[in-house]
Write a protein that holds these residues in place. Sequence first.
Motif, PDB file in Angstrom:
ATOM      1  N   LEU A  68     -40.079 -55.480 -21.926  1.00  0.00           N
ATOM      2  CA  LEU A  68     -39.885 -55.743 -23.350  1.00  0.00           C
ATOM      3  C   LEU A  68     -41.122 -55.274 -24.101  1.00  0.00           C
ATOM      4  O   LEU A  68     -42.241 -55.638 -23.741  1.00  0.00           O
ATOM      5  CB  LEU A  68     -39.693 -57.248 -23.584  1.00  0.00           C
ATOM      6  N   HIS A  70     -42.885 -53.896 -28.116  1.00  0.00           N
ATOM      7  CA  HIS A  70     -42.779 -54.030 -29.566  1.00  0.00           C
ATOM      8  C   HIS A  70     -41.648 -53.117 -30.058  1.00  0.00           C
ATOM      9  O   HIS A  70     -41.597 -51.943 -29.672  1.00  0.00           O
ATOM     10  CB  HIS A  70     -44.114 -53.612 -30.202  1.00  0.00           C
ATOM     11  N   PRO A  71     -40.752 -53.637 -30.908  1.00  0.00           N
ATOM     12  CA  PRO A  71     -39.603 -52.810 -31.295  1.00  0.00           C
ATOM     13  C   PRO A  71     -39.983 -51.484 -31.962  1.00  0.00           C
ATOM     14  O   PRO A  71     -39.232 -50.494 -31.863  1.00  0.00           O
ATOM     15  CB  PRO A  71     -38.807 -53.701 -32.265  1.00  0.00           C
ATOM     16  N   LYS A 156     -29.678 -54.087 -26.625  1.00  0.00           N
ATOM     17  CA  LYS A 156     -30.414 -54.898 -27.595  1.00  0.00           C
ATOM     18  C   LYS A 156     -30.606 -56.301 -27.034  1.00  0.00           C
ATOM     19  O   LYS A 156     -29.740 -56.808 -26.326  1.00  0.00           O
ATOM     20  CB  LYS A 156     -29.601 -55.033 -28.880  1.00  0.00           C
ATOM     21  N   THR A 169     -35.205 -56.710 -30.263  1.00  0.00           N
ATOM     22  CA  THR A 169     -35.914 -55.673 -29.505  1.00  0.00           C
ATOM     23  C   THR A 169     -34.964 -55.101 -28.452  1.00  0.00           C
ATOM     24  O   THR A 169     -33.770 -55.396 -28.461  1.00  0.00           O
ATOM     25  CB  THR A 169     -37.242 -56.181 -28.922  1.00  0.00           C
ATOM     26  N   TYR A 170     -35.507 -54.302 -27.570  1.00  0.00           N
ATOM     27  CA  TYR A 170     -34.644 -53.571 -26.628  1.00  0.00           C
ATOM     28  C   TYR A 170     -35.172 -53.699 -25.205  1.00  0.00           C
ATOM     29  O   TYR A 170     -36.369 -53.866 -24.999  1.00  0.00           O
ATOM     30  CB  TYR A 170     -34.616 -52.077 -26.997  1.00  0.00           C
TER      31      TYR A 170
END
Length: 490
Positions: A68, A70-71, A156, A169-170
């Motif tokens: 994970l 930072h978007p 997502k 986030t992704y």
Amino acid sequence: MSVTMDTLVSLCKRRGFIFQSSEIYGGTGSCWDYGPLGVELKQNIKRLWWRDYIQRRPDMVGLDASILMHPTVWKASGHVDNFTDPMVDCLECRRRFRADKVDETPWVHYCAATKGNKFTIPAGEPCSHCGERRTLCPECGKGSLTPPRQFNLMFKTFMGPVEEDASLTYLRPETAQGIFVNFDNVAQSMRRKLPFGIGQIGKAFRNEITPGNFIFRTREFEQMEIEYFVNPRDTVEGKPADEYWHERWIADSLAWFQRYGLREENLRLREHEKDELAHYAKRTADIEYRFPIGWSELMGIANRTDFDLKQHAQFSGKALSYFDEERKEHVVPYVIEPSAGVDRALLAFLADAYQEEEVRGEKRVVLRFHPELAPVKVAILPLLKKRDDVVRTAHAIRDTLAKHWTVVYDDTAAIGRLYRRQDEVGTPYCVTVDVQTVGDTDKGESADGKVTIRDRDSMEQVRVPIDALPTVFLDLLSGGSWSAVASRFR
Ligand code: ATP
């Protein structure tokens, strides 16, 4: 003879390599679980890759970045806007397909030019009578397909307890970005000079529209990626440094797969055409393998230029450059990216190792894995499981060898069956313990303290003292040839 995918899938399940995920609930679309032997094989692939590329090279270091991120990483990298595949839907059965893959299977066509006669048209071809191309669903054959629309492949998810846009986030769709955002951390903390590389192994996730072909295309998979940073102003052997290193990495990667067993005739290089190149790439070459489904990508080796570092510098506001001491100037390195899939590598090694042969009128299935890849290195098999001393000795040998290698003890069948079982999972050596080893006091026969080693590939056997086993296997498992080692005991 080339092996079919069905044969591999069934061997993998039967012998504990790979199971369908959540099978007792009917399975999930494209997820697979690595069983006891599969996980050993997979770890061996990763360990060899790490050893050869990170541990042994002075110009490489490793990294393990989080999944994970930072978007904004995915905005900067271009994934939010561009990591898409064209998707079409069937209006009848509602199945979805990748528009560029729809034509990979034959299709059924009722041809208007021949009074509606039915034809099965080969994959990718138009009808030879009316020239029409596939318009109907490749699965149900009835529904027409919608025009293609772009579908983003990133999964997502939400960070924290609130499911709102701010926390969106992704799951990473590639491990590479974790390396780019740490470029400066690594360069500074490890005092690196160009050229140098950062390698990483880890999970990646892509919501593939049409996963399938066993572990070839899944939604959760593992990658082994290197970002190799070079100074684009340097020249090496008369070539720009990035072009020189790109060539080197292509050659090294091909040689690596061959070293561990992939046959040359099953590997080839495919250059990306200009119109196929990713927007950031100067040149990309794929290493393709002749999988049971045909020639397909095993790994890609791209020259990503300075695109990623520049993008992250722009979006983060932090300079991601390198100070060239010689020229007294800052430069943004170019990057060469050799990117391989662990699961695809495993499938290729399995397919290449698989052989069927006839031995004394019976079929023998054998996985001729390179010894360093084989999930189990040695199987210890007692010839008489009713004799306590035979069993005890076999267990003691297992315990000694298990300090160094993955070994198994098996006494659940007759010796012929046990050998076949080990052949089928690619165990390079078996050790049998018999009455001669421990002696027979009733018959007045003394113990000789020797056991029999059987070689998987030649099926030859040689008797060696128990005490010699650790050095013999050290030799055999680190490249020593069977004939040289066996001749010492004949
Ligand atoms: P493809 O064209 O097959 O979708 P790609 O070109 O998108 O692959 P890359 O983005 O270059 O793949 O990823 C590098 C490597 O990661 C691939 O060569 C492959 O070995 C592996 N890989 C990519 N997608 C998958 C997947 N869905 N399942 C398993 N491995 C994958």
